[in-house]
Design a protein around this motif. Sequence first.
Motif, PDB file in Angstrom:
ATOM      1  N   GLU A  19       9.183 -28.900  15.983  1.00  0.00           N
ATOM      2  CA  GLU A  19       8.572 -28.610  17.140  1.00  0.00           C
ATOM      3  C   GLU A  19       7.185 -29.587  17.126  1.00  0.00           C
ATOM      4  N   GLY A  20       6.783 -30.056  18.515  1.00  0.00           N
ATOM      5  CA  GLY A  20       5.783 -30.933  18.481  1.00  0.00           C
ATOM      6  C   GLY A  20       4.945 -30.630  19.814  1.00  0.00           C
ATOM      7  N   VAL A  21       4.064 -31.671  20.016  1.00  0.00           N
ATOM      8  CA  VAL A  21       3.368 -31.387  21.381  1.00  0.00           C
ATOM      9  C   VAL A  21       3.611 -32.802  22.052  1.00  0.00           C
ATOM     10  N   PHE A  43       3.016 -49.289  17.731  1.00  0.00           N
ATOM     11  CA  PHE A  43       4.479 -49.831  18.667  1.00  0.00           C
ATOM     12  C   PHE A  43       5.544 -49.412  17.910  1.00  0.00           C
ATOM     13  N   ASN A  44       5.655 -49.348  16.447  1.00  0.00           N
ATOM     14  CA  ASN A  44       6.993 -48.843  15.805  1.00  0.00           C
ATOM     15  C   ASN A  44       7.258 -47.486  16.230  1.00  0.00           C
ATOM     16  N   ARG A  45       5.801 -46.966  16.053  1.00  0.00           N
ATOM     17  CA  ARG A  45       5.909 -45.286  16.414  1.00  0.00           C
ATOM     18  C   ARG A  45       6.261 -44.855  17.793  1.00  0.00           C
ATOM     19  N   LEU A  46       5.703 -45.858  18.917  1.00  0.00           N
ATOM     20  CA  LEU A  46       6.135 -45.703  20.311  1.00  0.00           C
ATOM     21  C   LEU A  46       7.701 -45.880  20.284  1.00  0.00           C
ATOM     22  N   GLU A  48      10.005 -45.278  18.045  1.00  0.00           N
ATOM     23  CA  GLU A  48      10.563 -44.182  17.492  1.00  0.00           C
ATOM     24  C   GLU A  48      10.659 -42.792  18.405  1.00  0.00           C
ATOM     25  N   GLY A  49       9.257 -42.980  19.204  1.00  0.00           N
ATOM     26  CA  GLY A  49       9.054 -41.758  20.226  1.00  0.00           C
ATOM     27  C   GLY A  49       8.198 -40.695  19.816  1.00  0.00           C
ATOM     28  N   TYR A  50       7.561 -40.733  18.310  1.00  0.00           N
ATOM     29  CA  TYR A  50       6.876 -39.666  18.277  1.00  0.00           C
ATOM     30  C   TYR A  50       5.815 -40.277  16.972  1.00  0.00           C
ATOM     31  N   ILE A  51       4.851 -39.311  16.517  1.00  0.00           N
ATOM     32  CA  ILE A  51       4.004 -39.475  15.336  1.00  0.00           C
ATOM     33  C   ILE A  51       3.886 -38.439  14.843  1.00  0.00           C
ATOM     34  N   LYS A  52       3.513 -38.630  13.362  1.00  0.00           N
ATOM     35  CA  LYS A  52       3.254 -37.194  12.497  1.00  0.00           C
ATOM     36  C   LYS A  52       1.746 -37.635  12.196  1.00  0.00           C
ATOM     37  N   SER A  65       4.787 -36.424  20.360  1.00  0.00           N
ATOM     38  CA  SER A  65       5.645 -36.963  21.191  1.00  0.00           C
ATOM     39  C   SER A  65       5.192 -37.929  22.253  1.00  0.00           C
ATOM     40  N   PHE A  66       5.638 -39.040  22.621  1.00  0.00           N
ATOM     41  CA  PHE A  66       5.268 -40.066  23.519  1.00  0.00           C
ATOM     42  C   PHE A  66       6.159 -39.422  24.871  1.00  0.00           C
TER      43      PHE A  66
END
Length: 326
Positions: A19-21, A43-46, A48-52, A65-66
């Motif tokens: 679960e994320g925001v 941009f790698n995380r972008l 992937e669609g999310y960041i931890k 989440s983006f």
Amino acid sequence: MSSNKWSRVEIQTKEGKVEGVAPVIITASRSTDIPAFYSEWFFNRLEEGYIKWINPFNGKPQYVSFDKSRLIVFWTKDAGPIIKHLDRLQERNINYYFTFTLNDYENEGFEPGLRSLKERIETFKLLSKKIGKENIIWRFDPLILTDKIDVDLLLNKIKEVGDELNSYTDKLVISFVDITKYRKVRNNFRANNIFYEEFATEKKHKIAEGLQKINEGWKLEIATCSEEVDLTEYGIKKNKCIDDELIMRNFAQDNELLDFLGKGYHKLKDKGQRNICGCIISKDIGQYDTCKHQCIYCYANISPKVALDNYKKYLKSNKNNEAILF
């Protein structure tokens, strides 16, 4: 709606679903210089669609989440490494603007990890030409007085930088250094044998009066960041770095973003910031102790060594796949 009440979403990670925001506005970042050091990671995380993100106060992870992101606000002292990536945001139709700090403390050595001021000024101009001067805000932050820097010298430093930049931005943001309030900052100054002076109200007004005169030639909007002192008599406003008015003016074509603000969220102060901060809500994705500019006035690093060690860990990691900064 506070910063911990963004839309809840399910995020697919390599370890499974979590679960994320999903924030609408992302800050990148008050905690570290993502454009200067971690633009590839971002941009790698972008992709992937999310960041931890790791909460610095309790050490717990939060997944961001983006999916609903409509705006990125970048904070930097050197945007050079990120410029080549910005088209990737435009391809995704994600809005962004920059707050770009350019101080002149070269002779004093207050910002030892930075490229030369001349090089960074040229980067500022290049970025302004690419994204428009309305989308890049110049910060001279913080203003510092010492036994070797008096009000007149400080104003001259601001003027020399501003004479280069005033055609490439619409706005200057300033703040007065807080040293006594931050033990880490106080210790840094003492360790470097810098005899600092806290800003008395009288000297804040002298700075404001001097800026008002200088600005007769620049015609910039000038504002203070998180300052209690009222300088409106000099034409200096109180700033919102995450600024609903700027957003509505500069990104009027984005109906989703305007709809978000139109629901009243632009009236909601970011409760994660100081009481006198005027910013509206956003989600910061940076991590403390990861910036290697080594500025002596920095409150975001325990020490330069810790920050450099963490940066080395980041370089050694597989940054194409890692979901955290280090």
